[in-house]
Design a protein around this motif. Structure first.
Motif, PDB file in Angstrom:
ATOM      1  N   ALA A  10       0.810  -1.223   0.000  1.00  0.00           N
ATOM      2  CA  ALA A  10       0.000   0.000   0.000  1.00  0.00           C
ATOM      3  C   ALA A  10       0.839   1.266   0.000  1.00  0.00           C
ATOM      4  N   GLY A  11       2.124   1.129   0.323  1.00  0.00           N
ATOM      5  CA  GLY A  11       2.969   2.308   0.503  1.00  0.00           C
ATOM      6  C   GLY A  11       3.137   3.112  -0.781  1.00  0.00           C
ATOM      7  N   GLN A  72      -6.199  -0.400   1.828  1.00  0.00           N
ATOM      8  CA  GLN A  72      -5.834   0.349   3.031  1.00  0.00           C
ATOM      9  C   GLN A  72      -5.841   1.813   2.603  1.00  0.00           C
ATOM     10  N   GLY A  77       0.267   2.275   9.198  1.00  0.00           N
ATOM     11  CA  GLY A  77       1.280   1.389   9.768  1.00  0.00           C
ATOM     12  C   GLY A  77       1.121  -0.048   9.305  1.00  0.00           C
ATOM     13  N   THR A  78       2.192  -0.822   9.526  1.00  0.00           N
ATOM     14  CA  THR A  78       2.197  -2.198   9.015  1.00  0.00           C
ATOM     15  C   THR A  78       1.160  -3.083   9.715  1.00  0.00           C
ATOM     16  N   ASP A 101       7.680  -4.812  -1.706  1.00  0.00           N
ATOM     17  CA  ASP A 101       8.892  -4.158  -2.222  1.00  0.00           C
ATOM     18  C   ASP A 101      10.157  -4.884  -1.778  1.00  0.00           C
ATOM     19  N   GLY A 136      13.954  -1.788  12.303  1.00  0.00           N
ATOM     20  CA  GLY A 136      13.561  -2.208  13.645  1.00  0.00           C
ATOM     21  C   GLY A 136      14.625  -3.132  14.214  1.00  0.00           C
ATOM     22  N   GLU A 151      11.467  -0.128  16.977  1.00  0.00           N
ATOM     23  CA  GLU A 151      11.690   0.642  15.754  1.00  0.00           C
ATOM     24  C   GLU A 151      12.817   1.647  15.967  1.00  0.00           C
ATOM     25  N   ASN A 166      14.982  -6.430  12.016  1.00  0.00           N
ATOM     26  CA  ASN A 166      13.769  -7.080  11.536  1.00  0.00           C
ATOM     27  C   ASN A 166      13.662  -6.889  10.032  1.00  0.00           C
TER      28      ASN A 166
END
Ligand code: UD1
Ligand code: CA
Length: 452
Positions: A10-11, A72, A77-78, A101, A136, A151, A166
């Motif tokens: 969605a980014g 979304q 946020g994720t 991505d 993160g 984060e 992460n």
């Protein structure tokens, strides 16, 4: 355990500076999210894409798949992103979360990650980075067990020194997401609903978090800008080149071969520098490809030779055929065994019989040529009258003299001999000489003009 896959796509990717949503930018000719989808297909037929920026374009790209889409509308946020897909995800089984991505994750790595999942364990893909900035951090307890993900923007100075990060990719029992995503809070530095907060929730509920590392770091690399896109392209190409060499091909420089699609290859092929393969390509045994060639959607038989600077698109070449240098084979070209297409020749929807030759400077379109014919330099098939296309037929063993113009529909019968410079509009009969050009005359008594 059944596996569902949620792919976050969605980014916006504003740093790409692009009209295209980030996840549709291509690596090796294929949109990044497609790579992720194709990998996901190896584990699951229940695949969910969370879309937002450029949602319509992303949906369109996946319209030939069974993927389900979840909008979304706002990127909060994720954790919020994964939550959008949950109405479609079964309550039982496992869920694999991937990023649209991050295109180079190996299926083997994901398999290991999924294998960690039980009702009471989850898997997290982590990686050691020399420069962990932005990621993160994986916080481990005194026993070395994963305790939390913090984060970058929320991390203390001590946590910032941690180099295990992460990847964002995780696998977990579906019930955890259904139960805990609604409980996420956004009271953090970015005001977002972090998927990563599930880790500390899991730990406090006695759920073991098993960290898994990929074979190579690039498996976890994402793309935020064009420079990173270029880096991933090179990683991908290096893998593809290694795969060709593993099949028994010699690459003059593995760094100068690009594969944008799939190449099936026999043994002992030799590929020179700056060769680009696109779409579905099949090479037989002992094929040699010279420098600066583009080979797209083509099948090349055993021992075919492609000389430098040749473009082959939508063509099939029989064993021992030779093309180039500087040849262009367009879709529908078929060369039978040992046929030869030389420099500055363009072919389209043309079949050359075994051993036929078109060696220099010709256009051969909508043509059927028999065995052992010889088409002289500069021969043109006039296949188009501005409205319709017509076929030129040339029989076996015919000889077409240089600079002939074959006005289709027209037939040159087997064994016919066409004089150079002919314009043919009618059949050239078998085994006879046909000449269709102005007769050469020498004018008697001619004198040069003199100045008046
Ligand atoms: C995320 C992780 C971080 C990890 C990093 C790896 C969280 C809170 N943080 O951080 O621990 O090290 O990835 O790259 O999960 N996306 C959406 N909707 C949103 C937000 C993001 O679809 O509302 C998508 C993005 O398009 C992207 C992916 O999720 O594909 C990751 O989002 P991004 O904003 O890059 O996460 P990071 O802050 O980098
Ligand atoms: Ca990111």
């Amino acid at each position: 355990m059944d596996v569902s896959v949620v792919i976050l796509a969605a980014g916006q990717g504003s740093r790409m500076k692009s009209r295209l949503p980030k996840v549709l930018h291509r690596v090796a000719g294929v949109p990044m999210a497609r790579h992720v989808y194709q990998t996901a297909c190896q584990f699951s037929s229940d695949i969910h894409l969370v879309v937002g920026h450029g949602a319509d374009q992303v949906r369109h790209e996946f319209s030939d798949t069974n993927a389900r889409f979840w909008l979304q509308a706002e990127q909060l946020g994720t954790g919020h992103a994964v939550a959008q897909a949950m109405p479609g995800v079964p309550e039982t089984g496992a869920v694999l979360v991937l990023y649209g991505d991050v295109p180079l994750t190996r299926a083997e790595t994901l398999k290991t990650l999924i294998d960690q999942v039980t009702e009471h364990t989850m898997g997290l893909l982590t990686v050691q980075l020399e420069d962990p900035a932005g990621y993160g951090r994986i916080v481990r307890d005194a026993n070395g067990q994963v305790a939390a993900i913090v984060e970058h923007k929320d991390a203390s100075a001590e946590q910032l020194a941690i180099t295990e990060v992460n990847s964002g990719i995780m696998a977990l029992p579906a019930w955890m997401l259904h139960a805990w995503l609604p409980r996420l809070q956004n009271n953090n530095a970015q005001g977002e609903y972090y998927l990563t907060d599930l880790i500390s929730m899991a730990v406090s509920e006695g759920i073991a978090v098993q960290a898994v590392q990929p074979l190579d770091v690039e498996e976890t690399l994402g793309v935020n800008n064009r420079q990173q896109l270029a880096v991933l392209e090179r990683w991908f190409q290096q893998r593809a080149a290694n795969a060709l060499m593993a099949e028994g091909a010699t690459l003059m420089d593995p760094g100068r071969v690009d594969i944008r699609g799939t190449v099936r290859i026999g043994q002992d092929c030799l590929i020179d520098v700056n060769v680009v393969f696109e779409g579905e390509v099949e090479l037989g045994t002992g094929v040699r490809i010279g420098p600066n060639c583009v080979i797209r959607n083509a099948r090349l038989g055993d021992d075919v030779v492609v000389e430098a600077n040749t473009l082959i698109d939508g063509a099939q070449l029989g064993a021992n055929a030779t093309v180039g240098p500087f040849a262009r084979l367009r879709p529908g070209t078929e060369l039978d065994e040992g046929a030869k297409v030389g420099n500055f020749v363009e072919t389209k929807k043309a079949r050359l019989g075994a051993g036929s030759k078109v060696n220099h400077l010709s256009y051969i379109g909508d043509a059927v040529i028999g065995e052992g014919a010889n088409i002289g330099a500069g021969t043109i098939t006039c296949n188009y009258d501005g409205v319709n296309k017509f076929v030129t037929e040339i029989g076996a063993g015919a000889f077409v003299g240089s600079n002939s113009t074959l006005v289709a529909p027209v037939t040159i019968e087997a064994g016919a001999f066409v004089g150079a410079g002919s314009v043919l509009t009618k059949t050239a009969p078998a085994d006879q000489l046909t000449v269709g050009r102005a007769r050469q005359v020498t004018v008697k008594g001619w004198t040069r003009p003199a100045k008046q």
